[in-house]
Design an enzyme around this catalytic site. Structure first.
Site, PDB file in Angstrom:
ATOM      1  N   ASN A   1       1.078  -1.232   0.061  1.00  0.00           N
ATOM      2  CA  ASN A   1      -0.069   0.104   0.043  1.00  0.00           C
ATOM      3  C   ASN A   1       0.984   1.314  -0.006  1.00  0.00           C
ATOM      4  O   ASN A   1       1.880   1.244   0.467  1.00  0.00           O
ATOM      5  CB  ASN A   1      -0.893  -0.037   1.354  1.00  0.00           C
TER       6      ASN A   1
ATOM      7  N   HIS B   1       0.700   5.292   1.317  1.00  0.00           N
ATOM      8  CA  HIS B   1       0.053   6.190   1.967  1.00  0.00           C
ATOM      9  C   HIS B   1       0.591   7.308   2.202  1.00  0.00           C
ATOM     10  O   HIS B   1       1.781   7.369   2.504  1.00  0.00           O
ATOM     11  CB  HIS B   1      -0.122   5.302   3.492  1.00  0.00           C
TER      12      HIS B   1
HETATM   13  C1  GRF Z   1      -2.827   8.611  -2.710  1.00  0.00           C
HETATM   14  O1  GRF Z   1      -2.596   9.657  -2.034  1.00  0.00           O
HETATM   15  C2  GRF Z   1      -2.551   7.252  -1.870  1.00  0.00           C
HETATM   16  O2  GRF Z   1      -1.383   7.656  -1.214  1.00  0.00           O
HETATM   17  C3  GRF Z   1      -3.821   7.136  -1.213  1.00  0.00           C
HETATM   18  O3  GRF Z   1      -4.723   7.344  -1.971  1.00  0.00           O
HETATM   19  C4  GRF Z   1      -4.457   8.304  -2.832  1.00  0.00           C
HETATM   20  C5  GRF Z   1      -4.626   7.832  -4.013  1.00  0.00           C
HETATM   21  O4  GRF Z   1      -4.563   8.848  -5.257  1.00  0.00           O
HETATM   22  N1  GRF Z   1      -3.671   5.890  -0.533  1.00  0.00           N
HETATM   23  P1  GRF Z   1      -4.307   7.992  -6.653  1.00  0.00           P
HETATM   24  O5  GRF Z   1      -5.879   7.587  -6.807  1.00  0.00           O
HETATM   25  O6  GRF Z   1      -3.088   7.182  -6.923  1.00  0.00           O
HETATM   26  O7  GRF Z   1      -4.170   9.311  -7.536  1.00  0.00           O
END
Ligand code: GRF
Length: 214
Positions: free
Chosen positions: A108, A110
């Site tokens: 994941n 984050h």
């Molecule tokens: C990102 O900030 C990621 O870290 C979090 O959700 C967001 C997803 O953004 N888990 P994207 O869909 O990849 O543009």
């Protein structure tokens, strides 16, 4: 080793796009075999189709519980030959159905320096708390929310005039770079995961020549 990736997402899909772009540049030795979104209107599905990647909408609302939804997602990932699963903005809590099917193979991204600010809108949480440094984390997923062994982190200072949105925009660039760097090092065979030293402990992550840096 070419990584066989499955990507789960729910929205914009910019981290997924960063993976596609790195593959196209020849930087990342991987193939995205399947993208699954639990939302039919996710921009990430469009990005997949534009890149010729198989993309499926699996609507969690049509399943009686979380487990049966995940069993269907696992079935599709397996059918597609996926070995590593990337949660790239997947707004569902995952369970043992997925984690048991891909042990220590679910990653994941984050937007905070975990364990600080798990959960939704980590950027707003960081601003509200008043920290002056935040960042992003790539980690192996366990059954906690934004929880599991850290694979890589990158820090980012918060400016006094940062808003949630200015911070999120700057952070997103770091996220893309860190996620790609981490996957490149996994593809290079630099990651080994040792079983937990005792029952209930976390697996230990070991990087040959240190963790990914950006
Ligand atoms: C990102 O900030 C990621 O870290 C979090 O959700 C967001 C997803 O953004 N888990 P994207 O869909 O990849 O543009």
């Amino acid at each position: 080793m070419t990584l066989a990736l499955g990507v789960l997402l729910s929205g914009r899909g910019s981290n997924f796009q960063a993976i596609l772009d790195a593959i196209a540049r020849g930087e990342l030795d991987a193939k995205v075999r399947l993208v699954v979104s639990n939302r039919g209107d996710a921009e990430g599905l469009e990005r997949a189709r534009a890149a010729g990647v198989t993309a499926r909408f699996v609507d969690h609302r049509t399943f009686s519980d979380r487990g049966s939804f995940e069993r269907e997602v696992v079935r599709q990932l397996r059918d597609a030959g996926v070995e590593w699963v990337v949660l790239a903005g997947f707004m569902r809590i995952v369970t043992s159905e997925l984690l048991g099917a891909f042990p220590d193979r679910v990653v994941n991204i984050h937007p905070s320096l975990l364990p600080a600010f798990p959960g939704v809108d980590a950027q707003a949480q960081a601003i509200a708390y008043g920290v002056t440094v935040t960042g992003c984390t790539v980690h192996l997923v366990d059954e906690g929310v934004d929880h599991g062994p850290v694979l890589a982190q990158a820090a980012l200072p918060i400016a006094p005039d940062d808003t949630r949105d200015t911070l999120a925009t700057r952070l997103l660039e770091r996220e893309h770079a860190l996620l790609v760097a981490t996957l490149c090092r996994i593809a290079a065979g630099d990651l080994s995961i040792e079983p937990p030293p005792e029952a209930g402990a976390r697996p230990r992550v070991h990087w040959r020549a240190g963790p990914p840096r950006i």
